[in-house]
Design an enzyme around this catalytic site. Structure first.
Site, PDB file in Angstrom:
ATOM      1  N   GLU A 139       5.917   4.519  -8.477  1.00 17.30           N
ATOM      2  CA  GLU A 139       7.302   4.834  -8.092  1.00 17.30           C
ATOM      3  C   GLU A 139       7.764   3.802  -7.077  1.00 17.30           C
ATOM      4  O   GLU A 139       6.940   3.159  -6.435  1.00 17.30           O
ATOM      5  CB  GLU A 139       7.353   6.230  -7.452  1.00 17.30           C
ATOM      6  CG  GLU A 139       6.850   7.296  -8.398  1.00 17.30           C
ATOM      7  CD  GLU A 139       6.875   8.682  -7.784  1.00 17.30           C
ATOM      8  OE1 GLU A 139       7.220   8.805  -6.576  1.00 17.30           O
ATOM      9  OE2 GLU A 139       6.575   9.628  -8.514  1.00 17.30           O
ATOM     10  N   PRO A 140       9.071   3.698  -6.902  1.00 21.14           N
ATOM     11  CA  PRO A 140       9.554   2.727  -5.915  1.00 21.14           C
ATOM     12  C   PRO A 140       8.903   2.938  -4.539  1.00 21.14           C
ATOM     13  O   PRO A 140       8.611   1.989  -3.828  1.00 21.14           O
ATOM     14  CB  PRO A 140      11.057   3.001  -5.857  1.00 21.14           C
ATOM     15  CG  PRO A 140      11.389   3.610  -7.183  1.00 21.14           C
ATOM     16  CD  PRO A 140      10.175   4.363  -7.631  1.00 21.14           C
ATOM     17  N   SER A 144       0.120   1.811  -4.577  1.00 19.82           N
ATOM     18  CA  SER A 144      -1.298   1.920  -4.235  1.00 19.82           C
ATOM     19  C   SER A 144      -1.647   3.325  -3.808  1.00 19.82           C
ATOM     20  O   SER A 144      -2.686   3.867  -4.181  1.00 19.82           O
ATOM     21  CB  SER A 144      -1.619   0.975  -3.074  1.00 19.82           C
ATOM     22  OG  SER A 144      -1.272  -0.334  -3.407  1.00 19.82           O
ATOM     23  N   GLY A 351      -0.463 -32.087 -11.318  1.00 20.07           N
ATOM     24  CA  GLY A 351       0.400 -32.769 -10.357  1.00 20.07           C
ATOM     25  C   GLY A 351       1.846 -32.369 -10.587  1.00 20.07           C
ATOM     26  O   GLY A 351       2.133 -31.225 -10.951  1.00 20.07           O
ATOM     27  N   GLU A 375      -3.275  -1.879 -11.846  1.00 20.43           N
ATOM     28  CA  GLU A 375      -4.521  -1.085 -11.829  1.00 20.43           C
ATOM     29  C   GLU A 375      -5.211  -1.161 -10.472  1.00 20.43           C
ATOM     30  O   GLU A 375      -6.434  -1.122 -10.387  1.00 20.43           O
ATOM     31  CB  GLU A 375      -5.500  -1.573 -12.919  1.00 20.43           C
ATOM     32  CG  GLU A 375      -4.953  -1.489 -14.314  1.00 20.43           C
ATOM     33  CD  GLU A 375      -5.322  -0.184 -15.028  1.00 20.43           C
ATOM     34  OE1 GLU A 375      -6.215   0.522 -14.572  1.00 20.43           O
ATOM     35  OE2 GLU A 375      -4.667   0.105 -16.032  1.00 20.43           O
TER      36      GLU A 375
HETATM   37  C1  LIG Z   1       3.443  -6.466 -14.293  1.00 24.55           C
HETATM   38  C2  LIG Z   1       3.209  -5.104 -13.775  1.00 24.55           C
HETATM   39  C3  LIG Z   1       3.008  -4.055 -14.655  1.00 24.55           C
HETATM   40  C4  LIG Z   1       2.817  -2.744 -14.203  1.00 24.55           C
HETATM   41  N1  LIG Z   1       2.667  -1.733 -15.105  1.00 24.55           N
HETATM   42  C5  LIG Z   1       2.561  -0.440 -14.665  1.00 24.55           C
HETATM   43  C6  LIG Z   1       2.497   0.645 -15.582  1.00 24.55           C
HETATM   44  O1  LIG Z   1       2.532   0.458 -16.805  1.00 24.55           O
HETATM   45  N2  LIG Z   1       2.394   1.904 -15.099  1.00 24.55           N
HETATM   46  C7  LIG Z   1       2.343   2.152 -13.754  1.00 24.55           C
HETATM   47  O2  LIG Z   1       2.250   3.316 -13.373  1.00 24.55           O
HETATM   48  N3  LIG Z   1       2.418   1.136 -12.853  1.00 24.55           N
HETATM   49  C8  LIG Z   1       2.523  -0.156 -13.275  1.00 24.55           C
HETATM   50  N4  LIG Z   1       2.608  -1.194 -12.356  1.00 24.55           N
HETATM   51  C9  LIG Z   1       2.620  -0.903 -10.938  1.00 24.55           C
HETATM   52  C10 LIG Z   1       1.349  -1.293 -10.207  1.00 24.55           C
HETATM   53  O3  LIG Z   1       0.296  -0.433 -10.532  1.00 24.55           O
HETATM   54  C11 LIG Z   1       1.666  -1.254  -8.696  1.00 24.55           C
HETATM   55  O4  LIG Z   1       2.599  -2.278  -8.446  1.00 24.55           O
HETATM   56  C12 LIG Z   1       0.447  -1.457  -7.854  1.00 24.55           C
HETATM   57  O5  LIG Z   1      -0.371  -0.325  -7.921  1.00 24.55           O
HETATM   58  C13 LIG Z   1       0.790  -1.722  -6.382  1.00 24.55           C
HETATM   59  O6  LIG Z   1       1.670  -0.783  -5.870  1.00 24.55           O
HETATM   60  P1  LIG Z   1       2.981  -1.248  -5.071  1.00 24.55           P
HETATM   61  O7  LIG Z   1       3.667  -2.239  -5.920  1.00 24.55           O
HETATM   62  O8  LIG Z   1       3.732  -0.032  -4.711  1.00 24.55           O
HETATM   63  O9  LIG Z   1       2.449  -1.960  -3.772  1.00 24.55           O
HETATM   64  P2  LIG Z   1       2.069  -1.247  -2.384  1.00 24.55           P
HETATM   65  O10 LIG Z   1       1.213  -0.075  -2.647  1.00 24.55           O
HETATM   66  O11 LIG Z   1       3.308  -1.046  -1.606  1.00 24.55           O
HETATM   67  O12 LIG Z   1       1.203  -2.392  -1.708  1.00 24.55           O
HETATM   68  C14 LIG Z   1       1.767  -3.461  -0.952  1.00 24.55           C
HETATM   69  C15 LIG Z   1       0.620  -4.250  -0.324  1.00 24.55           C
HETATM   70  O13 LIG Z   1      -0.113  -3.401   0.564  1.00 24.55           O
HETATM   71  C16 LIG Z   1      -1.485  -3.426   0.247  1.00 24.55           C
HETATM   72  N5  LIG Z   1      -2.073  -2.138   0.542  1.00 24.55           N
HETATM   73  C17 LIG Z   1      -1.642  -0.921   0.161  1.00 24.55           C
HETATM   74  N6  LIG Z   1      -2.482   0.036   0.590  1.00 24.55           N
HETATM   75  C18 LIG Z   1      -3.477  -0.573   1.265  1.00 24.55           C
HETATM   76  C19 LIG Z   1      -4.658  -0.125   1.948  1.00 24.55           C
HETATM   77  N7  LIG Z   1      -5.009   1.166   1.983  1.00 24.55           N
HETATM   78  N8  LIG Z   1      -5.447  -1.054   2.518  1.00 24.55           N
HETATM   79  C20 LIG Z   1      -5.116  -2.367   2.469  1.00 24.55           C
HETATM   80  N9  LIG Z   1      -4.027  -2.844   1.848  1.00 24.55           N
HETATM   81  C21 LIG Z   1      -3.216  -1.959   1.242  1.00 24.55           C
HETATM   82  C22 LIG Z   1      -1.523  -3.751  -1.243  1.00 24.55           C
HETATM   83  O14 LIG Z   1      -2.754  -4.317  -1.604  1.00 24.55           O
HETATM   84  C23 LIG Z   1      -0.386  -4.748  -1.360  1.00 24.55           C
HETATM   85  O15 LIG Z   1      -0.848  -6.010  -0.983  1.00 24.55           O
HETATM   86  C24 LIG Z   1       2.799  -2.497 -12.809  1.00 24.55           C
HETATM   87  C25 LIG Z   1       2.972  -3.567 -11.923  1.00 24.55           C
HETATM   88  C26 LIG Z   1       3.174  -4.841 -12.384  1.00 24.55           C
HETATM   89  C27 LIG Z   1       3.335  -5.948 -11.403  1.00 24.55           C
END
Ligand SMILES: Cc1cc2nc3c(=O)[nH]c(=O)nc-3n(C[C@H](O)[C@H](O)[C@H](O)COP(=O)(O)OP(=O)(O)OC[C@H]3O[C@@H](n4cnc5c(N)ncnc54)[C@H](O)[C@@H]3O)c2cc1C
Lengths: 395, 361
Positions: A139-140, A144, A351, A375
């Site tokens: 979700e927005p 993670s 390059g 994932e």
């Molecule tokens: C191309 C693409 C396809 C996708 N397809 C799907 C899909 O089909 N279905 C679906 O459900 N999702 C999908 N996603 C979503 C994806 O699973 C999430 O973007 C991912 O889990 C990260 O969540 P976030 O973007 O909210 O980042 P955030 O959770 O906001 O993380 C931001 C940063 O904080 C870090 N961080 C967060 N928590 C911690 C912690 N506890 N310790 C240290 N660092 C931390 C993260 O590593 C990251 O660097 C997709 C994403 C992309 C890019």
């Protein structure tokens, strides 16, 4: 110990190579150039369906044949790692765009009732047209931290009412149904989470917006909303009884876990493609005699080989139904980084040719970045490993 | 297809090596380091275990096992003490040049006599690690060997291996690491060449096996550094919790584990290749290079996790760090290995050098 691949598997890999070269690579390059997902009605998809692709693994309502009999332990995971590495070599975006149940298939097979398998996987047994499905967790406001999702599910008479927003969901707008992860009570974390089948066309499901991405443009990553979206009670994955005690979250994580080495193998495949392109470029430009070039190529090949072995080990453990939490996360964390390093080394070899934006390596450099995000990010993989290895607390 | 387990027979040998290393070597690592040798009683125990003849052919009284057995055993011994592992192996990687290039005849003439000589050491010197003039005789200097004696010297140069026994002067050095095996500079003054073998293919295999021998010692040493520092990190508290429960440190710990596992898998795959009799040179060079690189992450960070205590000799982490570094310098070091693997990669005829379709590199 053994590190060999039988003839039948090699033949299959060779077929993937030939089709990848002839079809997936050019289609992926075109999608990248046009900056849009492959259209639903693209003849490529129809051709795949004609060829018998895009089908579910579900074997139908008949009782399952016993697994792991005379032939020893199952090899499904190891085999699929080999195949997805080769598929990603040619185009990882096209691979994900390929019709089929995709990500939620494991969830449905593991948790779905027989009636749900028939209803939702049945149409994928011999699909009459390209069909997709997808799994919506992110979700927005929560990625993670999957326990923090806010999309709500409220019991209302004979059905459920869903409200919320999901983002980045692969193939969502073209899916027959979306497996939506929602919560019965956001204050209760994982234990209150459930997955629901939401069929395309259900009133309240809408607001589809295909995101503009840096790479992997061949498939759509889509945001959508659920507004008082009413679905029947029978669309709760696993049925009501299932949730009388265990938590719904666990099984979602189990699917993620099985998927980590797969994403890792994708990263290896993309990295390998960059290595081969870089080596070819170096040869054409008379750079193979240069020690620094050789060093870059050597490092790339070494790291890729290592990452591949880490993936295969994680898959091999899964096939033996041995715990692989650390190994699966390790393969993902390592391979995604190596994929990025190798494509970046490829750019260095090119390059300024790399800066033009029209070389395959430049596309691979953009594509592979997502392998460290989906994932579970590289950081999250380390959190998972650290929980196991040193009992890193959850706070 | 794939199998990541050693199998029951090898497991038994590995278990034996492991308990010996953990019970006899690890607790005495400072003692052996100071003595520049392994306690005679422990040496005798090791002799009874039959691990010295692990790879010698059965016809010569050895166990006739292969590279996989060797790397698994070396990893365990090095987890106890890599210096002691070297001290306890009379033939060491010198065996490979003799066996591959000289065959059974060379083993009978040069290797077997050493097995009856208490504490004897055959040493392998790669010409890249020394400053030697090689003609009918050999003169020059070998800056360091991990030994206080040289009962036999096998010198490798390209496709050649030369055997030297007399005319070698050793002088003891402090040594940076691996002191349980000793440390000397060797000066050769017109040392007569007792035998000279040349065979490109055999030399390649000998080089591969020698690299795997050392890579296995590296993997064992860094595995120990990783696990000892992990244990410490669970025990030591700072800011109200075990230091391992600070995310920054926990990520370092996971990365060290991944580095060890990755290097180990490359090692096993390459050793498997040696035993299969298939192309193994590039795989072994790759495994060696990765082991060296991983050890430069794991060795120093083992110390880092212990903070100031890691720097002190009350803990073994500083020793692991020195020994990781020293092991990675032999046989031309990481540069030679990378060059060999890089040359092989650049020369590979297939446009898909890592593809499984062709039988992966
Ligand atoms: C191309 C693409 C396809 C996708 N397809 C799907 C899909 O089909 N279905 C679906 O459900 N999702 C999908 N996603 C979503 C994806 O699973 C999430 O973007 C991912 O889990 C990260 O969540 P976030 O973007 O909210 O980042 P955030 O959770 O906001 O993380 C931001 C940063 O904080 C870090 N961080 C967060 N928590 C911690 C912690 N506890 N310790 C240290 N660092 C931390 C993260 O590593 C990251 O660097 C997709 C994403 C992309 C890019």
């Amino acid at each position: 110990m053994k590190f060999e691949i039988d003839k039948a598997t090699r033949d299959r890999l060779e077929m993937i190579r030939e089709r990848g070269r002839a079809e997936a690579r050019p289609i992926g390059l075109e999608a990248d150039r046009l900056g849009r997902p492959i259209p639903v009605d693209d003849p490529y998809f129809a051709k795949l369906i004609e060829r018998g692709e895009g089908r579910t693994r579900w074997s139908g309502p008949a009782p399952k044949e016993p697994k792991g009999g005379a032939g020893g332990p199952s090899q499904v995971t190891v085999m699929s790692l080999l195949f997805v590495e080769e598929l990603a070599y040619w185009d990882r975006g096209v691979m994900v765009a390929t019709p089929g149940v995709g990500l939620p298939e494991g969830n449905v097979l593991a948790m779905g009732t027989e009636e749900q398998k028939e209803r939702f996987l049945g149409p994928f047994r011999e699909p009459d047209r390209p069909r997709w499905a997808c799994f919506a967790m992110t979700e927005p406001g929560a990625g993670s931290d999957a326990a923090a999702i806010q999309t709500s599910a409220r019991r209302d008479g004979e059905g459920w009412v869903l409200n919320g927003a999901k983002c980045f969901i692969g193939n969502a707008s073209r899916s027959d149904w979306i497996l939506v992860q929602a919560t019965l009570d956001p204050s209760k974390g994982r234990a209150a989470q459930r997955a629901f089948f939401v069929e395309q066309g259900t009133p309240g499901l809408g607001g589809f917006r295909i995101e503009k991405k840096m790479g992997l443009k061949a498939y759509e990553s889509t945001s959508f909303t659920l507004q008082d979206c009413r679905i029947p009670a029978s669309n709760l994955l696993g049925g009501e009884e299932r949730y009388e005690k265990p938590s719904g979250f666990k099984s979602a994580m189990r699917v993620f876990n099985a998927g980590r080495p797969i994403v890792a193998a994708n990263a290896v495949g993309i990295g390998r493609a960059a290595l081969d392109e870089a080596r070819e470029f170096a040869r054409e430009h008379g750079l193979l005699g240069d020690a620094r070039t050789r060093d870059r190529l050597e490092r790339a090949a070494r790291k890729l080989k290592m990452a591949r072995l880490l993936c295969l080990r994680a898959g091999w453990l899964a096939d033996r139904q041995k715990p692989n939490i650390v190994e699966a996360s390790m393969s993902k964390a390592v391979a995604a980084e190596i994929g990025q390093e190798v494509t970046s080394l490829g750019m260095e070899l090119l390059g300024t040719v790399g800066a033009r934006g029209d070389h395959l390596i430049e596309k691979l450099y953009r594509d592979v970045k997502a392998m460290d995000l989906v994932e579970g990010t590289g950081q999250i993989q380390r959190v998972i490993m650290a929980r196991k290895l040193v009992g890193l607390p959850r706070d | 297809m794939f199998d990541f387990e050693a199998g029951d027979d090898l497991d038994l040998i590995v278990e034996t090596a492991k308990s010996f290393a953990q019970e006899e070597l690890l607790p005495r690592l400072r003692e052996h380091e100071a003595a520049r040798s392994v306690d005679p009683a422990i040496r005798a125990t090791f002799g009874e275990m039959g691990l010295a003849g692990l790879e010698l052919p059965e016809s010569l009284g050895g166990a006739g096992l292969g590279a996989l057995a060797r790397v698994l055993v070396n990893e365990e011994l090095a987890a106890g003490d890599p210096g002691a592992a070297l001290a306890l192996d009379p033939l060491g990687p010198a065996l490979y040049a003799l066996a591959e290039l000289g065959g059974e005849e060379a083993l009978r003439t040069f290797a077997l006599p050493l097995l009856d000589l208490d504490g004897a050491r055959a040493l392998l010197v790669c010409d890249a690690d020394a400053d030697l003039e090689i003609g009918e005789e050999v003169s020059g200097r070998v800056p360091w060997v991990p030994s206080d004696r040289a009962d036999l010297l096998v010198i490798t140069r390209g496709d050649e291996a030369l055997v030297v026994r007399d005319g070698i002067q050793g002088s003891e050095l402090r040594g940076s690491g691996l002191r349980a095996a000793g440390a000397s500079e060797l000066v050769l003054d017109a040392a007569p060449v007792l035998a000279r073998y040349c065979d490109p293919q055999a030399a390649g295999r000998a080089r591969a096996r020698a690299r795997l021998y050392t890579a296995a010692l590296l993997v064992g040493t860094m595995r120990q550094a990783a696990s000892a520092s992990l244990e410490y990190a669970l025990d030591r508290e700072a800011f109200g919790r075990p230091i391992a429960h600070h995310q920054g440190l926990s990520f370092l710990i996971t990365d060290m584990r991944a580095a060890v596992d990755g290097a180990r898998l490359l090692l096993h795959e390459a050793a498997w290749r040696v035993d299969q009799g298939i192309a193994c040179e590039a795989a072994a060079a790759t495994a060696f290079a990765e082991a060296v690189e991983a050890s430069t992450l794991v060795g120093p960070n083992g110390v880092q996790i212990l903070g100031g205590h890691g720097f002190m000799q009350d803990y073994p982490l500083e020793k692991h760090m020195r020994e990781c570094r020293a092991l990675g310098l032999v046989q031309g070091g990481i540069d030679a290995a990378r060059e060999d693997a890089g040359q092989a990669l650049c020369a590979a005829p297939s446009p898909f050098p890592l593809s499984h379709v062709e039988g992966a590199g």
